[in-house]
Scaffold this active site. Structure first.
Site, PDB file in Angstrom:
ATOM      1  N   HIS A 146      72.131  14.092   2.853  1.00  0.00           N
ATOM      2  CA  HIS A 146      72.309  13.543   4.249  1.00  0.00           C
ATOM      3  C   HIS A 146      73.625  13.008   4.486  1.00  0.00           C
ATOM      4  CE1 HIS A 146      68.048  14.019   4.088  1.00  0.00           C
ATOM      5  NE2 HIS A 146      68.014  13.923   5.418  1.00  0.00           N
ATOM      6  N   ASN A 174      69.105  15.139  -3.612  1.00  0.00           N
ATOM      7  CA  ASN A 174      69.636  14.339  -5.089  1.00  0.00           C
ATOM      8  C   ASN A 174      68.326  13.482  -5.456  1.00  0.00           C
ATOM      9  OD1 ASN A 174      72.841  14.099  -5.609  1.00  0.00           O
ATOM     10  ND2 ASN A 174      72.117  14.360  -3.299  1.00  0.00           N
ATOM     11  N   THR A 175      67.373  13.362  -4.359  1.00  0.00           N
ATOM     12  CA  THR A 175      66.259  12.434  -5.016  1.00  0.00           C
ATOM     13  C   THR A 175      65.615  13.270  -5.700  1.00  0.00           C
ATOM     14  OG1 THR A 175      66.618  11.231  -2.776  1.00  0.00           O
ATOM     15  CG2 THR A 175      64.548  10.928  -4.140  1.00  0.00           C
ATOM     16  N   GLY A 207      63.457   8.930  -0.839  1.00  0.00           N
ATOM     17  CA  GLY A 207      64.098   8.244  -1.639  1.00  0.00           C
ATOM     18  C   GLY A 207      63.246   6.899  -1.478  1.00  0.00           C
ATOM     19  N   GLU A 220      67.534  11.139  10.175  1.00  0.00           N
ATOM     20  CA  GLU A 220      66.663  11.948  10.688  1.00  0.00           C
ATOM     21  C   GLU A 220      66.190  11.736  11.910  1.00  0.00           C
ATOM     22  OE1 GLU A 220      64.484  14.385   8.699  1.00  0.00           O
ATOM     23  OE2 GLU A 220      66.057  14.475   7.168  1.00  0.00           O
TER      24      GLU A 220
HETATM   25  N1  DGL Z   1      68.829  14.504   1.181  1.00  0.00           N
HETATM   26  C1  DGL Z   1      67.987  13.883   0.155  1.00  0.00           C
HETATM   27  C2  DGL Z   1      68.967  13.514  -1.179  1.00  0.00           C
HETATM   28  O1  DGL Z   1      70.014  13.936  -1.269  1.00  0.00           O
HETATM   29  C3  DGL Z   1      66.949  13.236   0.407  1.00  0.00           C
HETATM   30  C4  DGL Z   1      66.850  11.890   0.865  1.00  0.00           C
HETATM   31  C5  DGL Z   1      65.480  11.327   1.089  1.00  0.00           C
HETATM   32  O2  DGL Z   1      64.401  12.125   1.575  1.00  0.00           O
HETATM   33  O3  DGL Z   1      65.198  10.266   1.149  1.00  0.00           O
HETATM   34  O4  DGL Z   1      68.523  12.541  -1.801  1.00  0.00           O
END
Ligand code: DGL
Length: 270
Positions: free
Chosen positions: A196, A71-72, A40, A162
């Protein structure tokens, strides 16, 4: 007949959990890019390079269909991957569209023109890269008219999750909700636009109040995947075994994943 689930780290486990409950006969191969999390805070080229590398590992593991449970990656890399990189016989799908279809009261895969929908004020909580991409607003505009979206980049939340620091994660979620509410005091709906965040769903709901409907992706992605596989059974790949792969330290990733899913998980190194 394996299906791949990709995430930058542990967040995609929320999706893995929902899809494996919804489709218990399908072996899922999970790939967590824990060595490079969080995505992100990275730029779009970096996210693209990391995502294509990870998805290629899932193709190698016998998956013809990969869900970007991130999503990222869906926001910053998916469109370019579909246009330039994904081979003819493979598919890569993101997690935005099922969420937006649910928010705009559509059937899965309904691509009819945009129309007025009940919800008018939507709060989006996502990583800085997802917010910057404006992918959510773009996909929403294809399907709905007149919806006001206020997006809050939730810096720090993914790192705290994390690291297993839930006290910090909760404090950050509450402060991001407060920041959003200063700009949009009464959203009708809130979208948790990072895989997350379902881990913090109760905190989001509590901070937003009972009148806000919180949309979380895992179960929506599971329902839309079940529908997709009914329509495209040929996309079940050759892999026969459920596996967990990581670019990080398999032992420490497995420990955290076991805590998240409350069942024993073993990761193989890439
Ligand atoms: N869980 C991921 C998302 O949906 C990634 C978040 C990340 O790595 O910053 O964006």
């Amino acid at each position: 007949m394996a299906v791949g689930i990709f995430d930058s780290g542990l967040g995609g486990l929320t999706v893995l959990d929902a899809v494996s409950k919804r489709l218990p006969d399908i072996p899922f191969v999970y790939f967590g890019d824990n060595a490079h999390t969080p995505y992100g805070v990275r730029d779009a080229d970096d996210v693209y390079d990391l995502t294509t590398t990870g998805v290629a590992h899932l193709f190698d593991a016998g998956c013809d269909l990969v869900i970007l449970a991130c999503n990222t990656a869906s926001a910053a890399a998916l469109r370019r991957m579909q246009e330039q990189w994904v081979p003819e016989d493979k598919r890569v799908l993101g997690v935005f569209v099922p969420l937006i279809e649910a928010l705009t009261e559509r059937q899965w895969g309904d691509n009819s023109p945009p129309r007025e929908v009940a919800v008018k004020h939507v709060a989006l909580f996502a990583t800085p890269a997802t917010v910057r991409s404006r992918a959510f607003q773009r996909e929403l505009a294809f399907r709905a008219i007149g919806v006001d979206v206020e997006a809050q980049p939730c810096g720090g939340v993914v790192d705290a999750i994390e690291d297993g620091d839930m006290i910090l994660a909760e404090a950050l979620v509450r402060s991001h909700v407060e920041a959003l509410k200063r700009r949009m005091p009464t959203p009708e709906a809130a979208v948790l636009g990072c895989t997350h965040y379902p881990i913090m769903e109760e905190v989001f709901q509590d901070a937003l109040g009972p009148d806000v409907t919180v949309y979380s992706q895992a179960s929506l992605v599971a329902d839309s995947l079940a529908d997709y596989l009914d329509r495209h059974p040929d996309k079940l790949g050759a892999g026969a075994e459920a596996r967990f792969l990581t670019t990080g330290d398999p032992k420490s990733v497995a420990n955290k994943a076991t805590q998240f899913l409350r069942r024993k998980i073993e990761f193989d190194p890439i």
